[in-house]
Scaffold this motif. Structure first.
Motif, PDB file in Angstrom:
ATOM      1  N   VAL A   1       0.830  -1.207   0.000  1.00 37.76           N
ATOM      2  CA  VAL A   1       0.000   0.000   0.000  1.00 37.76           C
ATOM      3  C   VAL A   1       0.867   1.261   0.000  1.00 37.76           C
ATOM      4  O   VAL A   1       1.802   1.398   0.791  1.00 37.76           O
ATOM      5  N   ASN A   2       0.573   2.157  -0.945  1.00 33.32           N
ATOM      6  CA  ASN A   2       1.221   3.467  -1.028  1.00 33.32           C
ATOM      7  C   ASN A   2       2.720   3.386  -1.314  1.00 33.32           C
ATOM      8  O   ASN A   2       3.471   4.311  -1.025  1.00 33.32           O
ATOM      9  N   MET A   3       3.145   2.265  -1.903  1.00 28.08           N
ATOM     10  CA  MET A   3       4.551   2.123  -2.245  1.00 28.08           C
ATOM     11  C   MET A   3       4.765   2.427  -3.719  1.00 28.08           C
ATOM     12  O   MET A   3       3.873   2.267  -4.548  1.00 28.08           O
ATOM     13  N   GLU A   4       5.985   2.864  -4.057  1.00 29.21           N
ATOM     14  CA  GLU A   4       6.306   3.202  -5.443  1.00 29.21           C
ATOM     15  C   GLU A   4       6.933   1.997  -6.139  1.00 29.21           C
ATOM     16  O   GLU A   4       8.112   1.993  -6.468  1.00 29.21           O
ATOM     17  N   ASN A   5       6.120   0.970  -6.343  1.00 29.68           N
ATOM     18  CA  ASN A   5       6.570  -0.202  -7.090  1.00 29.68           C
ATOM     19  C   ASN A   5       5.367  -0.812  -7.800  1.00 29.68           C
ATOM     20  O   ASN A   5       4.215  -0.491  -7.507  1.00 29.68           O
ATOM     21  N   ASP A   6       5.639  -1.696  -8.760  1.00 28.14           N
ATOM     22  CA  ASP A   6       4.558  -2.287  -9.557  1.00 28.14           C
ATOM     23  C   ASP A   6       3.590  -3.100  -8.712  1.00 28.14           C
ATOM     24  O   ASP A   6       2.405  -3.218  -9.037  1.00 28.14           O
ATOM     25  N   SER A   7       4.080  -3.668  -7.618  1.00 24.56           N
ATOM     26  CA  SER A   7       3.220  -4.495  -6.779  1.00 24.56           C
ATOM     27  C   SER A   7       2.139  -3.679  -6.079  1.00 24.56           C
ATOM     28  O   SER A   7       1.142  -4.237  -5.605  1.00 24.56           O
ATOM     29  N   ALA A   8       2.342  -2.365  -5.999  1.00 28.50           N
ATOM     30  CA  ALA A   8       1.367  -1.510  -5.330  1.00 28.50           C
ATOM     31  C   ALA A   8       0.198  -1.131  -6.234  1.00 28.50           C
ATOM     32  O   ALA A   8      -0.805  -0.581  -5.759  1.00 28.50           O
ATOM     33  N   VAL A   9       0.317  -1.422  -7.526  1.00 23.56           N
ATOM     34  CA  VAL A   9      -0.732  -1.028  -8.470  1.00 23.56           C
ATOM     35  C   VAL A   9      -2.014  -1.811  -8.185  1.00 23.56           C
ATOM     36  O   VAL A   9      -2.010  -3.048  -8.147  1.00 23.56           O
ATOM     37  N   ASN A  10      -3.097  -1.084  -7.972  1.00 19.32           N
ATOM     38  CA  ASN A  10      -4.394  -1.697  -7.688  1.00 19.32           C
ATOM     39  C   ASN A  10      -5.124  -1.899  -9.008  1.00 19.32           C
ATOM     40  O   ASN A  10      -5.718  -0.984  -9.549  1.00 19.32           O
ATOM     41  N   ARG A  11      -5.087  -3.117  -9.525  1.00 24.11           N
ATOM     42  CA  ARG A  11      -5.667  -3.413 -10.833  1.00 24.11           C
ATOM     43  C   ARG A  11      -7.108  -3.914 -10.759  1.00 24.11           C
ATOM     44  O   ARG A  11      -7.759  -4.087 -11.779  1.00 24.11           O
ATOM     45  N   ASP A  12      -7.588  -4.171  -9.546  1.00 26.02           N
ATOM     46  CA  ASP A  12      -8.887  -4.839  -9.442  1.00 26.02           C
ATOM     47  C   ASP A  12      -9.851  -4.193  -8.456  1.00 26.02           C
ATOM     48  O   ASP A  12     -10.868  -4.778  -8.108  1.00 26.02           O
ATOM     49  N   GLY A  13      -9.530  -2.982  -7.999  1.00 24.00           N
ATOM     50  CA  GLY A  13     -10.444  -2.308  -7.080  1.00 24.00           C
ATOM     51  C   GLY A  13     -10.506  -2.955  -5.709  1.00 24.00           C
ATOM     52  O   GLY A  13     -11.548  -2.932  -5.054  1.00 24.00           O
ATOM     53  N   SER A  14      -9.397  -3.564  -5.285  1.00 23.29           N
ATOM     54  CA  SER A  14      -9.335  -4.259  -3.988  1.00 23.29           C
ATOM     55  C   SER A  14     -10.389  -5.349  -3.889  1.00 23.29           C
ATOM     56  O   SER A  14     -11.109  -5.486  -2.900  1.00 23.29           O
ATOM     57  N   VAL A  15     -10.475  -6.163  -4.947  1.00 27.42           N
ATOM     58  CA  VAL A  15     -11.520  -7.183  -5.015  1.00 27.42           C
ATOM     59  C   VAL A  15     -11.394  -8.236  -3.916  1.00 27.42           C
ATOM     60  O   VAL A  15     -12.403  -8.784  -3.444  1.00 27.42           O
ATOM     61  N   LEU A  16     -10.179  -8.520  -3.473  1.00 30.06           N
ATOM     62  CA  LEU A  16      -9.995  -9.503  -2.412  1.00 30.06           C
ATOM     63  C   LEU A  16     -10.672  -9.031  -1.128  1.00 30.06           C
ATOM     64  O   LEU A  16     -11.456  -9.763  -0.509  1.00 30.06           O
ATOM     65  N   ASP A  17     -10.379  -7.810  -0.718  1.00 28.12           N
ATOM     66  CA  ASP A  17     -10.995  -7.270   0.492  1.00 28.12           C
ATOM     67  C   ASP A  17     -12.502  -7.117   0.318  1.00 28.12           C
ATOM     68  O   ASP A  17     -13.283  -7.385   1.242  1.00 28.12           O
ATOM     69  N   TYR A  18     -12.910  -6.692  -0.848  1.00 24.71           N
ATOM     70  CA  TYR A  18     -14.338  -6.508  -1.121  1.00 24.71           C
ATOM     71  C   TYR A  18     -15.093  -7.823  -0.962  1.00 24.71           C
ATOM     72  O   TYR A  18     -16.155  -7.871  -0.327  1.00 24.71           O
TER      73      TYR A  18
END
Length: 305
Positions: A186-203
């Motif tokens: 979260v809030n990191m400057e790397n590719d892994s931080a990119v939210n591609r799915d709208g936080s679908v796991l948490d949702y």
């Protein structure tokens, strides 16, 4: 085989589901042996789609299991609709027509679960709601869900559909774990931080929607499997090390890694090999430690901030 509730429903399902996309690669004897082995392992949840083998996979399955009323009572059948050649189609007419075709091919009067397969850009959720109401009231479908959808797409559907959406089938594996990694970085400057799915796991966790990981052994988009692949030496070394500890196969550990997540996912396995099928089912008895889970996650190239 351990069981779980599917989403917010009272439907008890095995924690591992059997995907039938490739059952048309088996001859009749092999198909019969495969489905019988699944039942012996307690894996009586079978996942289909109307496009698998252009419908032939559902027919082959029904023949292989010698479908009749007594056998049907012991099965949990899920299928998907909405993909057509060159387009996606969630129209009322197509959904109803698709389900009738699915039921005919599976030689059954009802589906336990129907999923909408791929998001339709032209979706009119009012039509979906009408179709679901007809399917439910007629007894043709008992539970409903979606596949490959993100939170706001689901919210739009829920505005009109009164039935609970119990499952969301999503691509997820050790090497395709962006829905997990974006929550770690979260809030990191790397590719892994990119939210591609709208936080679908948490949702899905917040809304009691069971995530059904598809292609749990694949990397990329059907580029191949990571197990035994020299592209992933560190990952395979770690998986093999843990597999040896538990005296199980690497296949078992790959599924156990998904089952260890507290979201209570239900992986859809696609193997047509009876020995790998058994190995997948064995995963329900393995509970990885936190250290083991994270060591596999890191070995796949996933980073911790």
């Amino acid at each position: 085989m351990k069981t779980m509730k599917l989403g917010s429903s009272m439907l008890d399902v095995p924690v591992v589901a059997v995907g039938c996309m490739r059952i048309n690669s088996l001859d009749k004897t092999e198909a019969e042996r495969f489905v019988q082995t699944a039942l012996e392992e307690g894996a009586n949840f079978f996942d289909h789609a109307d496009i698998y083998g252009s419908g032939t996979c559902e027919e082959i399955f029904a023949d292989a299991i010698n479908m009749n009323a007594d056998i049907r009572e012991n099965l949990i059948l899920q299928s998907k609709c909405g993909i057509r050649k060159g387009m996606f189609d969630f129209s009322k007419e197509h959904i109803l027509e698709s389900v009738d075709g699915i039921l005919k091919r599976l030689k059954t009067d009802y589906l336990d679960v129907l999923l909408l397969h791929r998001p339709d850009a032209l979706i009119e959720p009012e039509e979906v709601a009408e179709a679901f109401d007809i399917l439910e009231s007629s007894g043709k479908v008992r539970h409903f869900g979606i596949s490959n959808q993100k939170p706001m797409q689901i919210e739009l559907l829920k505005k009109y559909v009164k039935q609970p959406l119990v499952a969301n089938q999503l691509q997820l594996s050790i090497t395709n774990a962006t829905m997990i990694s974006n929550g770690i970085n979260v809030n990191m400057e790397n590719d892994s931080a990119v939210n591609r799915d709208g936080s679908v796991l948490d949702y899905c966790r917040l809304n009691d929607i069971t995530i059904q990981p598809w292609s749990p052994f694949q990397y990329g988009f059907f580029e191949g499997v990571f197990l035994g692949n020299n592209k992933f030496p560190e990952l395979n070394q770690k998986i093999n090390e843990i597999a040896e500890k538990y005296n199980v196969s690497n296949t078992t550990i790959a599924i156990a890694w998904l089952l260890r997540h507290p979201a209570k996912m239900q992986p859809i396995i696609g193997t047509m090999n009876v020995n790998r099928l058994k190995d997948c089912c064995t995963a329900s008895e393995i509970y990885l430690t936190r250290e083991e889970w994270y060591s596999i996650y890191r070995a796949a190239g996933n980073i911790l901030p």
